[in-house]
Design a protein around this motif. Structure first.
Motif, PDB file in Angstrom:
ATOM      1  N   TRP A  42       0.798  -1.256   0.090  1.00 37.38           N
ATOM      2  CA  TRP A  42      -0.287  -0.068   0.011  1.00 37.38           C
ATOM      3  C   TRP A  42       0.913   1.258  -0.102  1.00 37.38           C
ATOM      4  CZ3 TRP A  42      -0.113   4.352   3.335  1.00 37.38           C
ATOM      5  CH2 TRP A  42       0.623   4.005   4.546  1.00 37.38           C
ATOM      6  N   SER A  56      -9.893   1.977   5.595  1.00 36.68           N
ATOM      7  CA  SER A  56      -9.080   1.316   6.436  1.00 36.68           C
ATOM      8  C   SER A  56      -7.805   1.386   6.076  1.00 36.68           C
ATOM      9  CB  SER A  56      -9.735  -0.079   6.757  1.00 36.68           C
ATOM     10  OG  SER A  56      -9.152  -0.629   7.721  1.00 36.68           O
ATOM     11  N   LYS A  78      -5.708  -0.140   8.124  1.00 37.73           N
ATOM     12  CA  LYS A  78      -5.285  -1.406   8.658  1.00 37.73           C
ATOM     13  C   LYS A  78      -5.523  -2.500   7.333  1.00 37.73           C
ATOM     14  CE  LYS A  78      -5.690  -4.998  12.070  1.00 37.73           C
ATOM     15  NZ  LYS A  78      -5.915  -6.006  11.055  1.00 37.73           N
ATOM     16  N   GLN A  79      -6.557  -2.275   6.609  1.00 41.69           N
ATOM     17  CA  GLN A  79      -6.954  -3.458   5.727  1.00 41.69           C
ATOM     18  C   GLN A  79      -5.937  -2.994   4.569  1.00 41.69           C
ATOM     19  OE1 GLN A  79     -11.032  -3.048   4.461  1.00 41.69           O
ATOM     20  NE2 GLN A  79     -11.821  -3.630   6.373  1.00 41.69           N
ATOM     21  N   LEU A  80      -5.721  -1.971   4.312  1.00 37.32           N
ATOM     22  CA  LEU A  80      -4.739  -1.816   3.121  1.00 37.32           C
ATOM     23  C   LEU A  80      -3.081  -2.433   3.525  1.00 37.32           C
ATOM     24  CD1 LEU A  80      -5.171   1.949   2.217  1.00 37.32           C
ATOM     25  CD2 LEU A  80      -5.602   0.132   0.890  1.00 37.32           C
ATOM     26  N   GLU A  81      -2.761  -2.105   5.075  1.00 40.07           N
ATOM     27  CA  GLU A  81      -1.787  -2.945   5.531  1.00 40.07           C
ATOM     28  C   GLU A  81      -1.680  -4.253   5.446  1.00 40.07           C
ATOM     29  OE1 GLU A  81      -0.514   0.613   8.791  1.00 40.07           O
ATOM     30  OE2 GLU A  81      -1.765  -1.044   9.202  1.00 40.07           O
ATOM     31  N   ASP A  82      -2.728  -4.912   5.498  1.00 46.14           N
ATOM     32  CA  ASP A  82      -2.906  -6.328   5.350  1.00 46.14           C
ATOM     33  C   ASP A  82      -2.961  -6.976   3.967  1.00 46.14           C
ATOM     34  OD1 ASP A  82      -2.974  -6.588   8.271  1.00 46.14           O
ATOM     35  OD2 ASP A  82      -5.286  -6.705   8.187  1.00 46.14           O
ATOM     36  N   MET A  83      -2.975  -6.008   2.940  1.00 39.97           N
ATOM     37  CA  MET A  83      -2.829  -6.513   1.679  1.00 39.97           C
ATOM     38  C   MET A  83      -1.366  -6.739   1.254  1.00 39.97           C
ATOM     39  SD  MET A  83      -6.023  -4.594  -0.122  1.00 39.97           S
ATOM     40  CE  MET A  83      -5.811  -5.768  -1.542  1.00 39.97           C
ATOM     41  N   THR A  93      -4.788  -8.849  -6.125  1.00 41.14           N
ATOM     42  CA  THR A  93      -6.033  -8.285  -5.148  1.00 41.14           C
ATOM     43  C   THR A  93      -6.058  -6.800  -5.107  1.00 41.14           C
ATOM     44  OG1 THR A  93      -5.067  -8.665  -3.133  1.00 41.14           O
ATOM     45  CG2 THR A  93      -6.108 -10.578  -3.923  1.00 41.14           C
ATOM     46  N   HIS A  98      -7.927   0.549  -3.995  1.00 40.25           N
ATOM     47  CA  HIS A  98      -6.943   0.321  -3.020  1.00 40.25           C
ATOM     48  C   HIS A  98      -5.603   1.449  -3.667  1.00 40.25           C
ATOM     49  CE1 HIS A  98      -8.355  -3.964  -2.870  1.00 40.25           C
ATOM     50  NE2 HIS A  98      -9.069  -3.503  -1.914  1.00 40.25           N
ATOM     51  N   ASP A 157      -7.230   4.725  -2.248  1.00 41.50           N
ATOM     52  CA  ASP A 157      -7.232   4.974  -0.910  1.00 41.50           C
ATOM     53  C   ASP A 157      -6.056   5.092  -0.326  1.00 41.50           C
ATOM     54  OD1 ASP A 157      -9.795   4.704  -1.043  1.00 41.50           O
ATOM     55  OD2 ASP A 157     -10.095   2.882  -0.337  1.00 41.50           O
ATOM     56  N   SER A 166      -0.835   2.389  11.020  1.00 44.25           N
ATOM     57  CA  SER A 166      -1.937   2.293  11.645  1.00 44.25           C
ATOM     58  C   SER A 166      -2.100   2.590  13.137  1.00 44.25           C
ATOM     59  CB  SER A 166      -3.103   1.498  11.171  1.00 44.25           C
ATOM     60  OG  SER A 166      -2.894   0.240  11.417  1.00 44.25           O
TER      61      SER A 166
END
Length: 285
Positions: free
Chosen positions: A168, A205, A207-212, A217, A222, A225, A261
């Protein structure tokens, strides 16, 4: 034997393609991981000297072109500017690893060359390929070529062969720096969409970006964001900018810092409100 590597994100086995998605162009640009089994002898020697009409060097950039550029100074100025901008961001010199930039005068010749030397790779408007050797950026001349160059060169300057930024962060920074410097604060194509969504209460979010971690995907939203969080961090205030710079520096040094985050929540307990206020304060039509 070449080792799987990309300047943007290490992946598992197989050919990992990081497709750049942008509302202006879909599936036009990629960053590819070249696996040893797919790299032939002729591919390794795709940049043999003497086969190009124009060849010149600018610091770590080695430019090869099959046509005479009408304004080579423009290209030189762009490369100098993006290098300077990344150095100003980091507060230290960016990566100085060699980068080959290969330019073609027509899309037809570009397509023919890529099919000849890299037949297993998909056809995109621009490709950045990184193995254990120098990075190689291939593209053809078109109206937005400077945008592609700034985006891909940002990846090359921010990353090195040992330490890669989170997906991200890497893409958000490349999206931010791909536009001309005068347009970065309020001229990016993502801004109007983010302004409208923010007014409706939308906060992506982090955090959701960090988890990608997988490019396949990572879609249009993304990229948008990720760019918005980079804009927030760079322009909200001196504290958020310093936090971002320190975070990048930690990754580049091999440290794995606390997720951004979590760091932001410590400084801004109501982070969502800070994000919305940031974009509301721009007062753009």
């Amino acid at each position: 034997m070449l080792t799987p590597m990309t300047i943007c994100q290490r992946s598992g086995q197989g050919t990992h393609i990081r497709l750049r998605r942008n509302p202006r162009w879909r599936l036009v640009c990629g960053i590819l991981l070249v696996i040893a089994s797919t790299v032939s002898y002729r591919e390794i020697h795709a940049l043999e000297p003497g086969q190009w009409a124009v060849e010149w060097k600018l610091n770590q950039f080695q430019i090869h072109s099959d046509f005479k550029l009408d304004s080579p100074q423009m290209l030189m100025d762009e490369l100098k500017a993006i290098t300077r901008d990344i150095e100003l961001l980091l507060g230290e010199p960016p990566s100085d690893a060699p980068v080959h930039i290969v330019l073609f005068g027509s899309v037809q010749e570009y397509s023919r060359y890529m099919k000849t030397y890299f037949p297993n790779l998909p056809q995109r408007r621009a490709l950045f390929i990184q193995d254990r050797g120098p990075g190689m950026l291939f593209t053809h001349w078109h109206e937005e070529v400077t945008v592609d160059l700034r985006h891909e060169v940002t990846h090359a300057l921010l990353n090195n062969s040992s330490h890669h930024l989170p997906l991200w962060l890497d893409e958000g920074l490349a999206e931010y720096y791909e536009v001309a410097a005068s347009q970065r604060f309020e001229g990016n194509i993502h801004l109007q969409d983010i302004l409208q969504r923010s007014q409706q209460g939308y906060v992506p979010s982090l955090k959701q970006l960090e988890d990608m971690h997988e490019q396949v995907t990572f879609g249009d939203s993304h990229y948008r964001d990720s760019w918005s969080w980079i804009h927030f961090l760079l322009h909200r205030n001196a504290e958020t900018r310093a936090l971002l710079v320190r975070y990048i520096q930690d990754y580049r040094s091999g440290t794995r810092p606390l997720p951004l985050s979590r760091q932001l929540v410590k400084s801004f307990p109501d982070l969502n409100r800070e994000y919305q206020q940031h974009f509301a304060s721009l007062n753009l039509p």
